[in-house]
Design a protein around this motif. Structure first.
Motif, PDB file in Angstrom:
ATOM      1  N   ARG A  14       0.842  -1.189   0.000  1.00 42.54           N
ATOM      2  CA  ARG A  14       0.000   0.000   0.000  1.00 42.54           C
ATOM      3  C   ARG A  14       0.880   1.243   0.000  1.00 42.54           C
ATOM      4  O   ARG A  14       1.896   1.292   0.682  1.00 42.54           O
ATOM      5  CB  ARG A  14      -0.915   0.011   1.218  1.00 42.54           C
ATOM      6  N   GLY A  15       0.472   2.244  -0.776  1.00 43.04           N
ATOM      7  CA  GLY A  15       1.236   3.475  -0.851  1.00 43.04           C
ATOM      8  C   GLY A  15       1.124   4.294   0.420  1.00 43.04           C
ATOM      9  O   GLY A  15       0.313   4.011   1.306  1.00 43.04           O
ATOM     10  N   SER A  16       1.980   5.304   0.535  1.00 38.68           N
ATOM     11  CA  SER A  16       2.004   6.250   1.657  1.00 38.68           C
ATOM     12  C   SER A  16       2.376   5.601   2.984  1.00 38.68           C
ATOM     13  O   SER A  16       2.015   6.108   4.049  1.00 38.68           O
ATOM     14  CB  SER A  16       0.658   6.972   1.785  1.00 38.68           C
ATOM     15  N   ARG A  17       3.073   4.489   2.935  1.00 42.32           N
ATOM     16  CA  ARG A  17       3.606   3.843   4.142  1.00 42.32           C
ATOM     17  C   ARG A  17       5.072   3.513   3.890  1.00 42.32           C
ATOM     18  O   ARG A  17       5.531   3.519   2.758  1.00 42.32           O
ATOM     19  CB  ARG A  17       2.837   2.560   4.466  1.00 42.32           C
ATOM     20  N   THR A  18       5.798   3.181   4.956  1.00 36.90           N
ATOM     21  CA  THR A  18       7.210   2.833   4.825  1.00 36.90           C
ATOM     22  C   THR A  18       7.404   1.358   5.153  1.00 36.90           C
ATOM     23  O   THR A  18       6.876   0.864   6.151  1.00 36.90           O
ATOM     24  CB  THR A  18       8.071   3.698   5.763  1.00 36.90           C
ATOM     25  N   TYR A  19       8.180   0.670   4.326  1.00 31.60           N
ATOM     26  CA  TYR A  19       8.453  -0.753   4.481  1.00 31.60           C
ATOM     27  C   TYR A  19       9.967  -0.946   4.539  1.00 31.60           C
ATOM     28  O   TYR A  19      10.714  -0.132   3.999  1.00 31.60           O
ATOM     29  CB  TYR A  19       7.861  -1.544   3.313  1.00 31.60           C
ATOM     30  N   SER A  20      10.410  -2.024   5.176  1.00 27.95           N
ATOM     31  CA  SER A  20      11.856  -2.254   5.269  1.00 27.95           C
ATOM     32  C   SER A  20      12.192  -3.726   5.061  1.00 27.95           C
ATOM     33  O   SER A  20      11.386  -4.604   5.351  1.00 27.95           O
ATOM     34  CB  SER A  20      12.396  -1.788   6.620  1.00 27.95           C
ATOM     35  N   LYS A  21      13.377  -3.944   4.542  1.00 26.24           N
ATOM     36  CA  LYS A  21      13.976  -5.276   4.403  1.00 26.24           C
ATOM     37  C   LYS A  21      15.453  -5.120   4.733  1.00 26.24           C
ATOM     38  O   LYS A  21      15.989  -4.018   4.710  1.00 26.24           O
ATOM     39  CB  LYS A  21      13.797  -5.822   2.993  1.00 26.24           C
ATOM     40  N   THR A  22      16.099  -6.238   5.043  1.00 27.94           N
ATOM     41  CA  THR A  22      17.516  -6.173   5.401  1.00 27.94           C
ATOM     42  C   THR A  22      18.384  -6.820   4.334  1.00 27.94           C
ATOM     43  O   THR A  22      17.944  -7.671   3.571  1.00 27.94           O
ATOM     44  CB  THR A  22      17.794  -6.848   6.762  1.00 27.94           C
ATOM     45  N   LEU A  23      19.627  -6.385   4.330  1.00 32.99           N
ATOM     46  CA  LEU A  23      20.647  -6.833   3.394  1.00 32.99           C
ATOM     47  C   LEU A  23      21.926  -7.026   4.199  1.00 32.99           C
ATOM     48  O   LEU A  23      22.193  -6.269   5.123  1.00 32.99           O
ATOM     49  CB  LEU A  23      20.837  -5.741   2.340  1.00 32.99           C
ATOM     50  N   GLN A  24      22.694  -8.051   3.860  1.00 31.65           N
ATOM     51  CA  GLN A  24      23.973  -8.264   4.540  1.00 31.65           C
ATOM     52  C   GLN A  24      25.121  -7.991   3.568  1.00 31.65           C
ATOM     53  O   GLN A  24      25.076  -8.403   2.415  1.00 31.65           O
ATOM     54  CB  GLN A  24      24.092  -9.697   5.053  1.00 31.65           C
ATOM     55  N   ILE A  25      26.120  -7.272   4.067  1.00 35.47           N
ATOM     56  CA  ILE A  25      27.355  -7.067   3.325  1.00 35.47           C
ATOM     57  C   ILE A  25      28.412  -7.920   4.006  1.00 35.47           C
ATOM     58  O   ILE A  25      28.720  -7.709   5.183  1.00 35.47           O
ATOM     59  CB  ILE A  25      27.789  -5.581   3.329  1.00 35.47           C
ATOM     60  N   HIS A  26      28.917  -8.925   3.277  1.00 35.65           N
ATOM     61  CA  HIS A  26      29.892  -9.864   3.836  1.00 35.65           C
ATOM     62  C   HIS A  26      31.310  -9.456   3.448  1.00 35.65           C
ATOM     63  O   HIS A  26      31.564  -9.098   2.302  1.00 35.65           O
ATOM     64  CB  HIS A  26      29.631 -11.286   3.318  1.00 35.65           C
ATOM     65  N   ASN A  27      32.212  -9.546   4.410  1.00 37.13           N
ATOM     66  CA  ASN A  27      33.627  -9.265   4.173  1.00 37.13           C
ATOM     67  C   ASN A  27      34.417 -10.500   4.581  1.00 37.13           C
ATOM     68  O   ASN A  27      34.549 -10.795   5.766  1.00 37.13           O
ATOM     69  CB  ASN A  27      34.074  -8.048   4.991  1.00 37.13           C
ATOM     70  N   ASP A  28      34.935 -11.244   3.598  1.00 36.08           N
ATOM     71  CA  ASP A  28      35.684 -12.469   3.875  1.00 36.08           C
ATOM     72  C   ASP A  28      37.188 -12.240   3.932  1.00 36.08           C
ATOM     73  O   ASP A  28      37.955 -13.193   4.046  1.00 36.08           O
ATOM     74  CB  ASP A  28      35.365 -13.521   2.806  1.00 36.08           C
ATOM     75  N   SER A  29      37.614 -10.993   3.896  1.00 30.83           N
ATOM     76  CA  SER A  29      39.052 -10.710   3.934  1.00 30.83           C
ATOM     77  C   SER A  29      39.512 -10.467   5.372  1.00 30.83           C
ATOM     78  O   SER A  29      38.710 -10.359   6.287  1.00 30.83           O
ATOM     79  CB  SER A  29      39.376  -9.490   3.063  1.00 30.83           C
ATOM     80  N   ASP A  30      40.815 -10.345   5.529  1.00 27.62           N
ATOM     81  CA  ASP A  30      41.378 -10.110   6.866  1.00 27.62           C
ATOM     82  C   ASP A  30      41.575  -8.615   7.142  1.00 27.62           C
ATOM     83  O   ASP A  30      42.229  -8.246   8.106  1.00 27.62           O
ATOM     84  CB  ASP A  30      42.692 -10.870   7.037  1.00 27.62           C
ATOM     85  N   ARG A  31      41.011  -7.766   6.281  1.00 23.43           N
ATOM     86  CA  ARG A  31      41.075  -6.316   6.472  1.00 23.43           C
ATOM     87  C   ARG A  31      39.668  -5.737   6.483  1.00 23.43           C
ATOM     88  O   ARG A  31      38.761  -6.269   5.852  1.00 23.43           O
ATOM     89  CB  ARG A  31      41.854  -5.661   5.333  1.00 23.43           C
ATOM     90  N   ALA A  32      39.524  -4.626   7.168  1.00 28.45           N
ATOM     91  CA  ALA A  32      38.233  -3.937   7.186  1.00 28.45           C
ATOM     92  C   ALA A  32      37.892  -3.466   5.771  1.00 28.45           C
ATOM     93  O   ALA A  32      38.784  -3.153   4.982  1.00 28.45           O
ATOM     94  CB  ALA A  32      38.272  -2.760   8.138  1.00 28.45           C
ATOM     95  N   ALA A  33      36.589  -3.440   5.459  1.00 24.54           N
ATOM     96  CA  ALA A  33      36.157  -3.063   4.115  1.00 24.54           C
ATOM     97  C   ALA A  33      35.212  -1.866   4.177  1.00 24.54           C
ATOM     98  O   ALA A  33      34.015  -2.030   4.421  1.00 24.54           O
ATOM     99  CB  ALA A  33      35.470  -4.248   3.439  1.00 24.54           C
TER     100      ALA A  33
END
Length: 130
Positions: A14-33
């Motif tokens: 329905r319009g005029s409302r706010t909806y949310s979903k989640t997403l994961q960002i994976h970092n498989d390295s040994d340094r911060a990304a």
């Protein structure tokens, strides 16, 4: 770095409302990304992120919420890019949603519709005949 999905579809809402979903960002390295969704609106568009900029710790992941706030009863689509420091190329994320109200309900938009349209464009097939 990788995204948990390449497409987020909010479905028919329905319009005029706010909806949310989640997403994961994976970092498989040994340094911060450090990452940045470069063409994403930050709390001022139809699609927005709670953390459009951040740093994923080494060998870990970060959860990012994606919000959809449709204003009119139409289909919405946006392709956003996540630039990660040290990555060879940006990560692509497709955001899709269909909004309706009590009077108007557009046909539902799915990822395969977007893929077919892009394929037609790449093959030189025009949207409308001459």
């Amino acid at each position: 770095a990788t995204l948990s999905t390449h497409s987020i579809n909010f479905g028919e809402v329905r319009g005029s409302r706010t909806y949310s979903k989640t997403l994961q960002i994976h970092n498989d390295s040994d340094r911060a990304a450090p990452y940045h969704f470069i063409n994403a609106d930050h709390q001022k568009g139809v699609f927005w992120f709670d953390r459009h900029v951040g740093i994923v710790p080494p060998n870990s992941f970060m959860v990012v919420s994606v919000y959809f706030g449709p204003l009119a009863p139409i289909n919405y689509y946006k392709q956003v890019f996540c630039v990660v420091k040290g990555a060879l190329s940006p990560l692509t994320l497709h955001l899709i949603g269909s909004a309706h109200n009590e009077k108007v309900r557009p046909a539902k938009l799915e990822q395969h519709h977007v893929d077919m349209f892009r394929g037609m464009q790449l093959n030189g097939i025009r949207e409308y005949p001459p």
